[in-house]
Design an enzyme around this catalytic site. Structure first.
Site, PDB file in Angstrom:
ATOM      1  CG  HIS A 198     -28.455  -9.230  18.140  1.00 38.15           C
ATOM      2  ND1 HIS A 198     -29.081  -8.614  17.092  1.00 38.15           N
ATOM      3  CD2 HIS A 198     -27.155  -8.860  18.063  1.00 38.15           C
ATOM      4  CE1 HIS A 198     -28.204  -7.909  16.392  1.00 38.15           C
ATOM      5  NE2 HIS A 198     -27.017  -8.037  16.960  1.00 38.15           N
ATOM      6  CD  GLU A 215     -32.296 -10.090  16.919  1.00 36.65           C
ATOM      7  OE1 GLU A 215     -32.419  -9.612  18.071  1.00 36.65           O
ATOM      8  OE2 GLU A 215     -31.493  -9.647  16.089  1.00 36.65           O
ATOM      9  CB  CYS A 241     -27.559  -4.532  17.077  1.00 37.97           C
ATOM     10  SG  CYS A 241     -25.819  -4.755  16.688  1.00 37.97           S
TER      11      CYS A 241
END
Ligand SMILES: Nc1ncnc2c1ncn2[C@@H]1O[C@H](COP(=O)(O)OP(=O)(O)O)[C@@H](O)[C@H]1O
Ligand SMILES: [Mg+2]
Lengths: 84, 717, 234, 84
Positions: free
Chosen positions: C204, C206, C87
């Site tokens: 993302h 994560e 990002c």
């Protein structure tokens, strides 16, 4: 000596100016059909010290290179004035 | 400057003179003008707020601090609060909303907590007006712009449209944070000989008199009269959060307060008064952004992103280097001393010398006269006459699903980062939001609720129902409530009928809290939400917080399985008055919402908790806005499967499907679990109403609605 | 095997990445301050996390790309060290010139937070070797400037070099510009450098690493990195 | 006739310039300590049709009022040129 620089940063030809396009549409919606085109850029005003206009210019130039302008998508145009 | 210009009433001015034994000087007068405004002093609402129960086994820190703290288990506490930023958002929607979010985050930070989630309550006017479009776009962008950048996920909220918010939109911002129970920061712990440190942004002439502005009706010349709009800088707020948490972790902070309304004066005098110390501030040591600021301007500026730290002198170097590390301005601006004087100096001159406790605590309460509205009986007389409405349940369902307040809010929620911090188990789009606590594995459950339509018909019942409705989603998911916070949005208290509504609504909230043992740990009051004689609806907004142990997975909506049996738990005849059906389709509010029933609530709570803990259902929703019909519709859409609703219809099928209120829920129960489910709910009204399956929603005696259409209508596609 | 997660002022996914690497993937990871000019000894992977470095005020990632730690990252990459920008981190990598292109404002001029389907275009990189080529994965996006831009010829070169690793896709497996939620050219969601050891992506991973939070498709990326670093996947 | 207008939108005196502040810090970190102040504004370039310079000016003025400038926090300064 103090100088005031104004750097006009605009998107290069060919880079989609979504914000400009959106403003164009809004202006038209508001009834301003006389508008053909809108482009939106940044205006960066910098107050700095330098010994001469030439030095100030060169300093601003390096700031543009170092940070203010991304040459892939933007161009910068600088104007300068002495303010005492 | 005379006292009236400062915003004080004659008897308030007299109080000041009597307490001081002299006339206040100009700086002092301005300080009182702001600190004794409605917004800061709570003078009109303090008597009412006493009704709230504030104690409970879950409460670690109650009302009286920036935010209450409840016990989240295993040595962790949750600090939370909701606050309004209505007036600023009406004038400059983006910055008004942004600074509202920033302000509540600092409140949570001031407790020593790391902010872990936000919610926003939005009340807008006519959905199709240009004004609403302008305000709602700006406010939503402001909430997102700030929250996204500062890295606190916005995990839910509430949005309601009604023309009575046209000129006075509401923005209520909620934030919750996590703090180790033994590290909660207090404003009562300053000692004489401490240093007063200002950390964060430089001070400018932002929002001077903002608190006073929030304490009056919005005038015609709102724009001109607005002092200086506050600009939020979420980037600096992020740095401030990290710097403060680091300072706390290193044990450098003795006491701490955020700076909101009334600038430096408010937190500084509050710490002094609560800790029982005196304080001397040198305003010329405040880092300034603008030139030639007067003492009172520095003292009252509402520049954002600043915190006030009280530290021991030996920690100064460490605090200064933290400021440097995080690129924040950090300056010692004063010290604490023995005694109780609050002294402001600048350029060697004393500008204010006041007893600290008088500033924040001295304003006399105002007991406004209350009067039951004369037209209330008329408004409450109502007999439901279905003859004017289509008897086709499908048609009614579709038109309600498409109504602005009920339809999907993705245009809002997708502008919010709801996942940052990787704890979001349930984000926007469900009746409750769920956030995981990494530190102990438990889940925090949060619900935001407001029922202005019901409150305008019967503020007591409306208030009670608002509170109960904020708790039911917690129970249905399997969470036990820990506490609530509230924001009381009302018009001017000076109108006796409006004050009556305010009082009754608070009484309703308070009674429900007492009946259901839910302590009130924090809150905020926003009055004078009216302009040009047009008042907002009475809008008490509640945020309830609950906890779900790590071992229990929550029972969530949107999980219908083919073959599940659908059960309605709760009464069949709720209330059309105050419902979406009435407001949207009838276009006129009339009648009375359901009376409270503590027995039904507790009966529901026990069974709902048991249902969730024993996983007796695949999916569950409490009945909220739009009643049973909307619950069925939304469940079908979210689950991607249809249902066959079959039941014996009462005289008023519309009322069965679209009435609202009461302790009720819709369960989808797998066949194998039905006997246990029935055993659990025996003793409480419930009935089977249909079966999950197929790709349409079939309501009795109505055209089946293909899922695709149902979903498109709801999404406005 | 060691990972360093850079913390810029305004980073807000640094702790998230540390959690995913350390607690979930089992890759030892530590934060690194942006003012540091060297990476911790033994760093194999550098992650530039999401957030709003310097408020993203001038151009996203511009100011962060000029910070001291980036000089160290510039030396790490040519040595073959792994660099992952997520990002805002992707924006920093393009601003730093470590990856080609620029990320412009989303075509709807709004911040978009939403789950997204991606097609894994290459499974021969250190970051994606655990995914079968063409696999569909779901990672969320959350950004305001995610429209990947590169002038036409350079874009063609990027495609010819097979530098596109993630592309926005539909459930049927089709991928491309039509599925960009943000107007991204050619549906580009993530790219690598020529050598393949520097990856930037807008979505993302994560946030897609725990079942409790709604999905585990991101685990493939951590597993890829792990096996690459352990030598197995080379 | 066609005109090109450039509207420079800047923050009013006293209004916090969050961007300018961050850029200033960053320039200083890059070693440009000669810089005293940075202010960042928008530059909006509009191509429009009008019968006269005066009319064009008045049109741009109303666009500023209607959309381009938020008078609470911003000021706009317009310059115009005929482009045929
Ligand atoms: N302003 C908002 N911010 C974040 N989430 C919102 C907002 N408004 C609504 N939501 C989410 O959308 C869902 C429905 O919103 P709500 O206004 O309560 O309508 P309903 O009566 O349909 O429940 C909830 O999950 C809520 O969290
Ligand atoms: Mg709701």
């Amino acid at each position: 000596m103090k100088f005031r620089a104004r750097v006009l940063v605009s998107l290069k030809e060919g880079v989609l100016d979504t914000q400009g396009k959106a403003v164009l549409v809004s202006l038209k919606n508001l009834g301003f059909d006389v508008v053909d085109e809108v482009r939106i850029g940044k205006s960066i005003e910098i107050v700095l010290s330098a010994d001469s206009m030439a030095e100030a210019e060169q300093k601003v130039e390096s700031m543009c290179e170092a940070l203010l302008v991304n040459p892939l998508i933007e161009t910068g145009r600088t104007s300068l004035e002495a303010i005492g | 400057m005379d006292y009236q210009k400062a915003g004080l009433r004659p008897h308030e001015y007299e109080t000041i003179r009597r307490e001081l034994g002299r006339d206040p000087n100009e700086t002092e007068l301005r300080i009182f003008g702001v600190m004794w405004s409605e917004h800061c002093s709570y003078k009109s609402s303090r008597p009412l707020l006493k009704l709230f129960p504030k104690e409970g086994p879950s409460v670690l820190k109650g009302v009286g601090e920036n935010a209450g703290v409840v016990d989240a288990g295993e040595g962790w506490g949750l600090a939370f609060k909701v606050e309004s930023h209505n007036h600023p958002s009406a004038v400059e929607p983006y910055q008004g909303a942004a600074t509202g979010v920033g302000g509540i985050i600092r409140d949570i930070l001031a407790m020593g907590a790391r902010p872990i989630a936000s919610l926003d309550g939005l009340f807008f006017g006519r959905p199709d007006s240009a004004k609403t479009r302008f305000l709602s776009n700006g406010i939503v962008k402001g909430v997102g712009g700030y929250g996204n950048c500062v890295g606190v996920p916005t995990v839910g909220g509430k949005t309601l449209y009604d023309e009575r918010y046209e000129d006075n939109p509401l923005l209520n911002a909620f934030c919750i944070g996590l703090v180790a129970s033994d590290s909660i920061v207090s404003s009562q712990t300053a000692e004489p000989g401490n240093l007063v440190v200002l950390l964060g942004s430089k001070t400018g002439r932002d929002g001077i008199g903002g608190a006073a502005f929030a304490s009056a009706e919005l005038g015609e010349d709102t724009k001109a009269s607005r002092p200086q709009v506050q600009i939020g800088d979420p980037f600096v707020e992020k740095l401030l959060i990290e710097a403060c948490l680091e300072a706390l972790e290193k044990g450098l902070v003795t006491s701490m307060q955020d700076m909101g309304a009334a600038g430096i004066t408010s937190p500084a005098s509050e710490i002094a008064a609560k800790s029982g110390v005196g304080m001397i501030l040198d305003l010329d040591r405040v880092p300034l952004r603008e030139e030639n600021m007067a003492a009172w301007e520095i003292a009252l500026s509402e520049s954002q992103e600043r915190m006030l730290l009280i530290i021991r002198p030996e920690n100064l170097d460490a605090v200064l280097s933290l400021g440097q590390k995080w690129d924040l301005d950090c300056a010692v601006i004063g010290k604490t001393v023995e005694g109780n004087r609050f002294i402001l100096r600048k350029d060697g001159k004393i500008f204010a010398d006041l007893p600290a406790s008088l500033i924040g605590g001295g304003c006399p309460e105002i007991n406004w006269p209350a009067e039951r509205p004369k037209d209330l009986d008329l408004r409450q007389s109502f007999e439901f006459d279905p003859s004017g409405f289509s008897a086709d349940l499908s048609k009614t369902l579709l038109s309600l699903l498409a109504s602005p307040s009920l339809k999907e809010k993705t245009w809002i929620t997708r502008q919010y980062d709801s996942m940052v911090q990787v704890n979001t188990v349930q984000g926007p789009g469900a009746p409750l939001s769920l956030v995981r606590i990494k530190e102990n594995g438990n889940l925090v459950a949060i619900v935001m609720e407001a029922l202005p339509w019901s409150c305008s018909l019967d503020p007591y019942r409306g208030g009670y129902e608002t509170m109960a409705r904020s708790l039911r989603p917690l129970w249905v998911a399997g969470a036990m409530h820990l506490g609530m916070t509230n924001c009381l949005n009302f018009p001017s208290p000076e109108n006796p009928e409006q004050f009556w509504e305010f009082s009754e609504a608070v009484r309703g909230l308070a009674d429900c809290c007492k009946d259901l043992s839910c302590p009130v740990v924090s809150g905020n009051v926003s009055l004078y939400n009216e302009s040009a004689g047009r008042a907002i609806l009475p809008t008490p907004l509640v945020c309830s917080v609950g906890i779900l142990p790590a071992s229990n997975f929550p029972l969530l909506p949107g999980k219908w399985k083919e073959g599940d049996l659908l059960f309605l738990a709760g009464i069949e005849n709720a209330s059309i008055p105050g419902s979406h059906f009435q407001s949207v389709l009838q276009g006129r509010l009339a009648g009375r919402p359901l009376p409270p029933s503590p027995e039904m609530e507790t009966g529901f709570m026990e069974r709902a908790l048991q249902t969730a803990r024993q996983r007796l259902a695949s999916s569950a929703v409490p009945l909220l806005g739009g009643g049973l019909g909307i619950a069925i519709g939304k469940e079908a859409i979210a689950s991607g499967v249809g249902a066959q609703i079959e039941l014996e219809l009462p005289t008023h099928p519309l009322a069965l499907f679209f009435a609202e209120g009461g302790a009720r829920a819709l369960y989808a129960v797998p066949a194998a679990k039905v006997p246990e489910f029935i055993r659990t709910w025996t003793g409480f009204p419930f009935r089977m109403i249909g079966k999950v399956g197929g790709d349409s929603l079939c309501l009795p005696h109505s055209e089946p609605i293909p899922l695709q259409i149902l979903s498109n209508v709801w999404k406005g596609a | 095997m060691n990972a360093s997660v850079v913390v810029f002022p305004g980073s807000n996914c640094d702790r998230d990445v540390l959690h995913a690497l350390g607690k979930i993937a089992g890759i030892p990871a530590a934060p690194v301050w942006h003012k540091d000019s060297v990476l911790p000894e033994g760093t194999d992977l550098v992650v530039l996390p999401g957030g709003f470095s310097y408020g993203d005020y001038l151009r996203c990632g511009a100011m962060a790309a000029r910070s001291p730690i980036i000089r160290a990252v510039r030396e790490h990459a040519p040595r073959g060290g792994l660099v992952l920008g997520i990002c805002n981190g992707f924006q920093v990598l393009t601003e730093a010139g470590l990856l080609p292109g620029a990320l412009l404002a989303n075509s709807n001029l709004e911040f978009i937070c939403s789950p997204c389907l991606l097609r894994v275009e290459r499974s021969d990189t250190p970051f994606t070797n655990a995914y079968p080529e063409g696999a569909l994965v779901q990672f969320p996006i959350a950004h305001h400037e995610g429209l990947y831009f590169l002038p036409k010829e350079e874009l063609e070169k990027l495609e010819d070099n097979r530098q596109v690793v993630f592309r926005y896709a539909a459930a049927n497996g089709e991928a491309g510009a039509a599925y960009s939620p943000n107007g991204s050219l050619n549906g580009i969601a993530g790219i690598v450098n020529l050598r393949g050891n520097v990856l930037g992506l807008m979505p993302h991973p994560e946030r897609a690493s725990e079942k409790l939070l709604g999905g585990t498709d991101g685990l493939g990326m951590w597993n890829s990195i792990k096996s690459w670093l352990e030598g197995g996947a080379r």
